[in-house]
Design a protein around this motif. Structure first.
Motif, PDB file in Angstrom:
ATOM      1  N   LYS A  53       0.874  -1.314   0.156  1.00 29.23           N
ATOM      2  CA  LYS A  53       0.030   0.104   0.217  1.00 29.23           C
ATOM      3  C   LYS A  53       0.806   1.382  -0.061  1.00 29.23           C
ATOM      4  N   ASN A  54       0.350   2.557  -0.373  1.00 31.14           N
ATOM      5  CA  ASN A  54       1.066   3.531  -0.406  1.00 31.14           C
ATOM      6  C   ASN A  54       1.317   4.116   0.750  1.00 31.14           C
ATOM      7  N   THR A  55       0.392   4.894   1.674  1.00 32.93           N
ATOM      8  CA  THR A  55       0.686   5.603   2.682  1.00 32.93           C
ATOM      9  C   THR A  55      -0.074   5.228   4.032  1.00 32.93           C
ATOM     10  N   ALA A 113      -7.807  11.468   3.406  1.00 35.09           N
ATOM     11  CA  ALA A 113      -8.518  10.547   2.712  1.00 35.09           C
ATOM     12  C   ALA A 113      -7.922   9.619   1.833  1.00 35.09           C
ATOM     13  N   ASP A 114      -6.760   9.905   1.390  1.00 35.52           N
ATOM     14  CA  ASP A 114      -6.255   8.901   0.492  1.00 35.52           C
ATOM     15  C   ASP A 114      -5.267   7.830   1.067  1.00 35.52           C
ATOM     16  N   CYS A 115      -5.125   7.992   2.500  1.00 37.60           N
ATOM     17  CA  CYS A 115      -4.456   7.189   3.301  1.00 37.60           C
ATOM     18  C   CYS A 115      -5.159   6.293   4.217  1.00 37.60           C
ATOM     19  N   ASP A 116      -4.542   5.232   4.712  1.00 32.58           N
ATOM     20  CA  ASP A 116      -5.031   4.519   5.855  1.00 32.58           C
ATOM     21  C   ASP A 116      -4.624   5.218   7.386  1.00 32.58           C
ATOM     22  N   LYS A 155       1.039  19.347  -2.821  1.00 31.35           N
ATOM     23  CA  LYS A 155       0.517  18.467  -3.973  1.00 31.35           C
ATOM     24  C   LYS A 155       0.933  19.230  -5.291  1.00 31.35           C
TER      25      LYS A 155
END
Length: 219
Positions: A2-4, A27-30, A219
């Motif tokens: 996974k990413n982040t 929101a894009d991370c765990d 970003k």
């Protein structure tokens, strides 16, 4: 892989469930909270490393969000884990995944805080060394073991860090947190009228805007 992963480390009296608040901001991370009951930095370090060794292996990178003494415990743990590694780069392969940190009302100079508490209590170093533990009238015990540990294990911090500080923080002086920020190339944001504990609607709105603003900048 996974990413982040975003890990949240609570302060004294807090809990891992506070991590829920940060899910909407990352929101894009765990996002997970590190649940600990440690009262000392050395106990925290051992528990943190055991947890991180398993958890971090699933991700390419990690963002650390830490509150109050949770920030000190985290910095100490990562500094000591890195110091103990045999890697020529001086970074442990687990902690090397942490590429950014957000600190909320961090305790950045534990030695100074303990010495201030000794002054408030009227206890000298010689007395603390003799008695080992001294209770205070504000609910915190002074410990000679704790003080000597802090002195023997200074923080070595190299992770890009954002700091949020309340103008009316009653635990850490602005001068102290500013000194830390300068020494470690951290970005410091001061909330006018803010407290050590960010908890009111106004304070939490400010905190959310601070994180969102810093994330948008990259970003």
């Amino acid at each position: 892989m996974k990413n982040t992963l975003v890990i949240y480390v609570h302060g004294k009296g807090g809990n891992a469930d506070e991590a829920e608040h940060y899910k909407k901001l990352f929101a894009d991370c765990d996002v997970v909270g590190f649940d600990y009951k440690s009262e000392t930095p050395w106990d925290f370090k051992n528990k943190f490393f055991s947890w991180a060794e398993e958890k971090f292996s699933e991700y390419k990178s990690v963002i650390l969000v830490a509150n109050s003494i949770g920030a000190y415990f985290s910095m100490n743990a990562i500094s000591q884990i890195d110091a103990e590694t045999d890697d020529t780069n001086g970074k442990n392969e687990i902690t090397a995944k942490i590429n950014r940190a957000f600190f909320i009302s961090p305790i950045v100079n534990m030695e100074k805080m303990i010495c201030n508490m000794m002054t408030w209590t009227g206890v000298t170093e010689a007395q603390l060394e003799e008695k080992k533990i001294v209770s205070t009238n504000f609910g915190e015990n002074l410990s000679w073991e704790y003080l000597t540990y802090v002195r023997k294990n200074p923080i070595q911090w190299k992770i890009p860090t954002e700091i949020l500080y309340g103008e009316n923080d009653n635990l850490t002086l602005l001068e102290t947190v500013s000194e830390f920020a300068r020494a470690n190339n951290a970005n410091l944001t001061v909330m006018s009228g803010g407290e050590h504990w960010f908890h009111t609607d106004e304070q939490m709105k400010f905190l959310d805007g601070w994180i969102e603003g810093r994330l948008n900048e990259t970003k």
